[in-house]
Write a protein that holds these residues in place. Structure first.
Motif, PDB file in Angstrom:
ATOM      1  N   GLU A  33       2.548  22.067 -12.758  1.00 18.83           N
ATOM      2  CA  GLU A  33       1.383  22.865 -12.333  1.00 18.83           C
ATOM      3  C   GLU A  33       0.089  22.264 -12.861  1.00 18.83           C
ATOM      4  O   GLU A  33      -0.885  22.094 -12.119  1.00 18.83           O
ATOM      5  CB  GLU A  33       1.519  24.323 -12.791  1.00 18.83           C
ATOM      6  N   TYR A  36      -0.550  18.870 -11.083  1.00 23.98           N
ATOM      7  CA  TYR A  36      -0.950  19.094  -9.690  1.00 23.98           C
ATOM      8  C   TYR A  36      -2.409  19.537  -9.633  1.00 23.98           C
ATOM      9  O   TYR A  36      -3.213  18.966  -8.895  1.00 23.98           O
ATOM     10  CB  TYR A  36      -0.027  20.139  -9.051  1.00 23.98           C
ATOM     11  N   GLU A  37      -2.746  20.558 -10.388  1.00 24.43           N
ATOM     12  CA  GLU A  37      -4.115  21.086 -10.376  1.00 24.43           C
ATOM     13  C   GLU A  37      -5.113  20.050 -10.879  1.00 24.43           C
ATOM     14  O   GLU A  37      -6.199  19.905 -10.321  1.00 24.43           O
ATOM     15  CB  GLU A  37      -4.209  22.365 -11.221  1.00 24.43           C
ATOM     16  N   ARG A  74       2.260  25.330  -0.996  1.00 23.74           N
ATOM     17  CA  ARG A  74       0.987  24.682  -1.349  1.00 23.74           C
ATOM     18  C   ARG A  74       0.809  23.377  -0.592  1.00 23.74           C
ATOM     19  O   ARG A  74       1.761  22.773  -0.136  1.00 23.74           O
ATOM     20  CB  ARG A  74       0.872  24.471  -2.856  1.00 23.74           C
ATOM     21  N   LYS A  75      -0.421  22.950  -0.474  1.00 29.15           N
ATOM     22  CA  LYS A  75      -0.774  21.734   0.263  1.00 29.15           C
ATOM     23  C   LYS A  75      -0.419  20.494  -0.551  1.00 29.15           C
ATOM     24  O   LYS A  75      -0.655  20.436  -1.748  1.00 29.15           O
ATOM     25  CB  LYS A  75      -2.271  21.735   0.552  1.00 29.15           C
TER      26      LYS A  75
END
Length: 191
Positions: A33, A36-37, A74-75
């Protein structure tokens, strides 16, 4: 912990982030997470890879299912890669391993993502049918060498596992992308 701003300033143009491994929900990568962010925040295109332990088609489908759960619609800018290289799979037939790859990728594509295979040159030539998989799915081959001598089709080449990138402590896998996969994923170019 990665400083993604420093990574971008160091010239990194894309990242394939590990989402997890295996078939259980608790096998999600604990840094996924955050990574990714962090990459998305600084504008680095992101794809993911899943390290497989599947020894049957049903297990491959379970692994794909857990990846889809973790993605939660999510994209992604780049494909979802099936990383096949574990010793638990070594004794399986070439047909079985190839079918395992197809089962995972098909389930991922049914959910609307673009699926691909990650494998070493050795696995691609000897343990799976890399040539046929590379014609059907995007293919990412690993060969730590000055040139890639793999003869099958591939879109990415992992050439080193000992790269250095500002913002990341330790060794980094380094890759070349030969096809504009970001545009292909977004529909700007034929798959």
């Amino acid at each position: 912990d990665i400083d993604w701003q420093k990574v971008k300033k160091d010239g990194i143009e894309f990242a394939i982030i590990r989402i997890g491994y295996g078939k259980y929900d608790n096998q999600k990568d604990p840094y996924f997470e955050k990574n990714y962010e962090g990459a998305r925040k600084v504008g680095i295109p992101v794809g993911v890879y899943h390290y497989s332990y599947a020894t049957t088609i049903d297990e491959a489908k379970l692994e794909a299912g857990v990846v889809l759960c973790w993605l939660n619609k999510r994209k992604l800018d780049l494909p979802v890669y099936f990383d096949i290289e574990d010793k638990c799979q070594f004794s399986l037939s070439k047909k079985t391993l190839t079918d395992i790859c197809k089962a995972f990728c098909n389930r991922i594509e049914e959910a609307g993502y673009w699926a691909g295979i990650y494998a070493s040159k050795h696995w691609s030539n000897n343990l799976i049918d890399g040539a046929s998989l590379g014609k059907r799915y995007t293919y990412w081959v690993a060969q730590y060498n000055k040139t890639c001598t793999y003869n099958g089709p591939y879109d990415m080449w992992q050439y080193s596992s000992s790269g250095k990138v500002n913002g990341i402590n330790g060794n980094v896998d380094m890759n070349y992308m030969y096809r504009d996969l970001t545009s292909a994923v977004s529909g700007k170019q034929e798959n």
